[in-house]
Scaffold this active site. Structure first.
Site, PDB file in Angstrom:
ATOM      1  N   ASN A 245      -6.383   9.003 -30.415  1.00  0.00           N
ATOM      2  CA  ASN A 245      -7.774   8.084 -29.922  1.00  0.00           C
ATOM      3  C   ASN A 245      -8.406   7.867 -30.863  1.00  0.00           C
ATOM      4  O   ASN A 245      -9.075   6.593 -31.283  1.00  0.00           O
ATOM      5  CB  ASN A 245      -8.261   8.844 -29.052  1.00  0.00           C
ATOM      6  CG  ASN A 245      -7.875   8.671 -27.796  1.00  0.00           C
ATOM      7  OD1 ASN A 245      -8.196   7.995 -26.754  1.00  0.00           O
ATOM      8  ND2 ASN A 245      -6.777  10.044 -27.226  1.00  0.00           N
TER       9      ASN A 245
ATOM     10  N   ARG B 285      -3.504  13.915 -29.453  1.00  0.00           N
ATOM     11  CA  ARG B 285      -4.348  13.215 -28.518  1.00  0.00           C
ATOM     12  C   ARG B 285      -5.556  12.820 -29.424  1.00  0.00           C
ATOM     13  O   ARG B 285      -6.106  11.650 -28.988  1.00  0.00           O
ATOM     14  CB  ARG B 285      -4.580  13.995 -27.185  1.00  0.00           C
ATOM     15  CG  ARG B 285      -5.507  13.460 -26.236  1.00  0.00           C
ATOM     16  CD  ARG B 285      -5.842  14.152 -25.194  1.00  0.00           C
ATOM     17  NE  ARG B 285      -4.751  14.806 -24.350  1.00  0.00           N
ATOM     18  CZ  ARG B 285      -4.046  15.935 -24.362  1.00  0.00           C
ATOM     19  NH1 ARG B 285      -4.814  16.930 -25.156  1.00  0.00           N
ATOM     20  NH2 ARG B 285      -3.130  16.427 -23.941  1.00  0.00           N
TER      21      ARG B 285
ATOM     22  N   SER C 190       0.266  18.394 -28.688  1.00  0.00           N
ATOM     23  CA  SER C 190      -0.455  17.310 -27.794  1.00  0.00           C
ATOM     24  C   SER C 190      -1.931  17.343 -28.043  1.00  0.00           C
ATOM     25  O   SER C 190      -2.473  16.395 -28.040  1.00  0.00           O
ATOM     26  CB  SER C 190       0.040  17.558 -26.322  1.00  0.00           C
ATOM     27  OG  SER C 190      -0.351  18.767 -25.833  1.00  0.00           O
TER      28      SER C 190
END
Lengths: 157, 276
Positions: free
Chosen positions: B213, B209, B205
């Site tokens: 993004n 992440r 994660s």
């Protein structure tokens, strides 16, 4: 598109960058900030110490001032006492001196009066003898009658 | 936004595909993303040089100069975050957090450059120095939008968290945690699966992440670049570009911060006293 070796290279790079960032950036900056923190706290402590010292010296100065004031009072009182004593003594001296002078003058006057009295008496005695001679119209043996005249003189005195 | 490197104007799909290809050296398993590695090294070196300059002019005066002041602010901010999460003094946690924050921010910041700037420079160099046809020189400017970089950092943090956990609890206790957590010792096989998923989810994660993004941000810039298909679209394109740049500026700072914070959190969890 295989990212294995890119991944490995980036992992190694990451590790190396952590090491160098720690050496070049983290440690010196931390030390500088720590040093500044210490300096600021030292400065504050010094300021506080200075404040306390200032208060102490103000207190001490006030104490000394009070001491000096009381000393000055004492000195002044002493001087006044001395001055009045001196004045008193001078006054007494002057008075006794005046008295002495007056008494001396009085003595002198007394002497002069006594002298004058003596002279007067003698002159009166001579006058009396003269008068008696004239009355008796004859020479009186001065030697013979000196005793009588002396008695007379003594009586008059 | 026409590019001279294509024989004719590229289609939207060609344009995006070209921008999403890495400058790859080597074949198959032995291939590496040269663009990612070069940019990340250059940025890291730039930050180190900056640190060196500040370190040389370092002053402990009450009023540090502008650059030192700025870097001190960042370092102090990172230090506050790390110390609030990591109560024990640790020589590694500070430099690690600082490196993550500054390096990730710098790599993210490549997204703020015009989306075609670095690729065009790379193509010019490829054509005029290496004699490669410009069309065959792809270049991706944002290292954190390449899966390799976020995963590399996440794996290093993951490895460190294992090392910290083992060092703190001892190997036996650490491994036993996989058996008895979270349902007690009678459900050991199930526990192993749960714990493994939980542990692996952390770096996964963490990396995805950041990657997601930045990849999305880059893609949006490409789409905005594609809106300039006619001259009358230019104001519209400029407005969109400005809005997304401002918004993305927020995202790149936040993502750098989150990556740093979560890394410290994972390491703190690994060394916490209670077996979570």
């Amino acid at each position: 598109m295989n990212i294995f070796w890119t991944l490995v290279i980036e992992m190694i790079s990451f590790g190396l960058f952590i090491y160098f960032f720690g050496k070049v950036l983290w440690k010196p900056l931390m030390q500088a900030m720590e040093a500044r923190r210490r300096r600021i706290s030292e400065g504050l402590a010094a300021a506080e110490r200075g404040q306390r010292e200032l208060e102490d010296s103000v207190n001490k100065a006030e104490e000394r001032m009070a001491e000096a004031r009381s000393e000055a009072h004492e000195l002044l009182a002493n001087a006044q006492r001395q001055a009045s004593e001196t004045l008193e003594r001078a006054r007494a001296d002057a008075r006794s001196e005046g008295e002495r002078i007056v008494s001396a003058a009085r003595e002198e006057v007394d002497q002069a009066v006594a002298q004058a009295k003596d002279q007067l008496r003698r002159e009166v005695g001579e006058l009396a003898v003269d008068g008696a001679e004239r009355i008796l119209k004859r020479e009186i043996d001065t030697k013979a009658h000196n005793d009588i005249i002396d008695d007379l003189v003594a009586e008059i005195r | 936004m026409s590019e001279s490197v294509f024989t004719q104007d590229p289609t939207a799909v060609e344009y995006i595909q070209h921008h999403l290809s890495n400058l790859t050296l080597g074949e198959g398993f032995w291939s590496v993303h040269a663009d990612t590695i070069i940019i990340s090294w250059v940025l890291g070196a730039l930050l180190l040089w900056l640190g060196h300059v500040v370190g040389k002019r370092m002053t402990t005066d009450a009023e540090p100069s502008g650059l030192q002041n700025g870097i001190e602010t960042v370092v102090e901010f990172v230090n506050d975050q790390a110390q609030s999460l990591f109560p024990r003094a640790d020589p590694l946690i500070g430099p690690l957090a600082l490196t993550i924050f500054l390096w990730v921010f710098a790599m993210n910041f490549m997204d703020m450059l015009p989306v075609d700037l670095l690729p065009l420079i790379a193509q010019w160099i490829g054509q005029n120095i290496f004699g490669v046809e410009a069309h065959n020189v792809p270049f991706r400017a944002v290292p954190t939008a390449d899966l390799a970089v976020p995963f590399a950092m996440a794996l290093v943090v993951f490895g460190l968290s294992i090392v910290y956990g083992v060092r703190k609890k001892g190997l036996g206790t650490y491994l036993k945690g996989f058996l008895v957590h979270p349902f007690g010792k009678y459900l050991a096989p199930f526990n192993i699966v749960m714990s493994l998923v939980e542990e692996i989810a952390k770096p996964l994660s963490l990396a995805l992440r950041l990657f997601g993004n930045l990849f999305a941000g880059e893609l949006v810039f490409m789409l905005i670049a594609l809106t300039g298909f006619a001259w009358y679209m230019a104001p519209f394109q400029a407005a969109l570009g400005w809005v997304w740049t401002v918004f993305h500026l927020l995202i790149i700072v936040i993502q750098a911060f989150i990556f740093m914070l979560l890394s410290v959190v994972y390491l703190a969890l690994a060394t916490s006293d209670d077996a979570h």
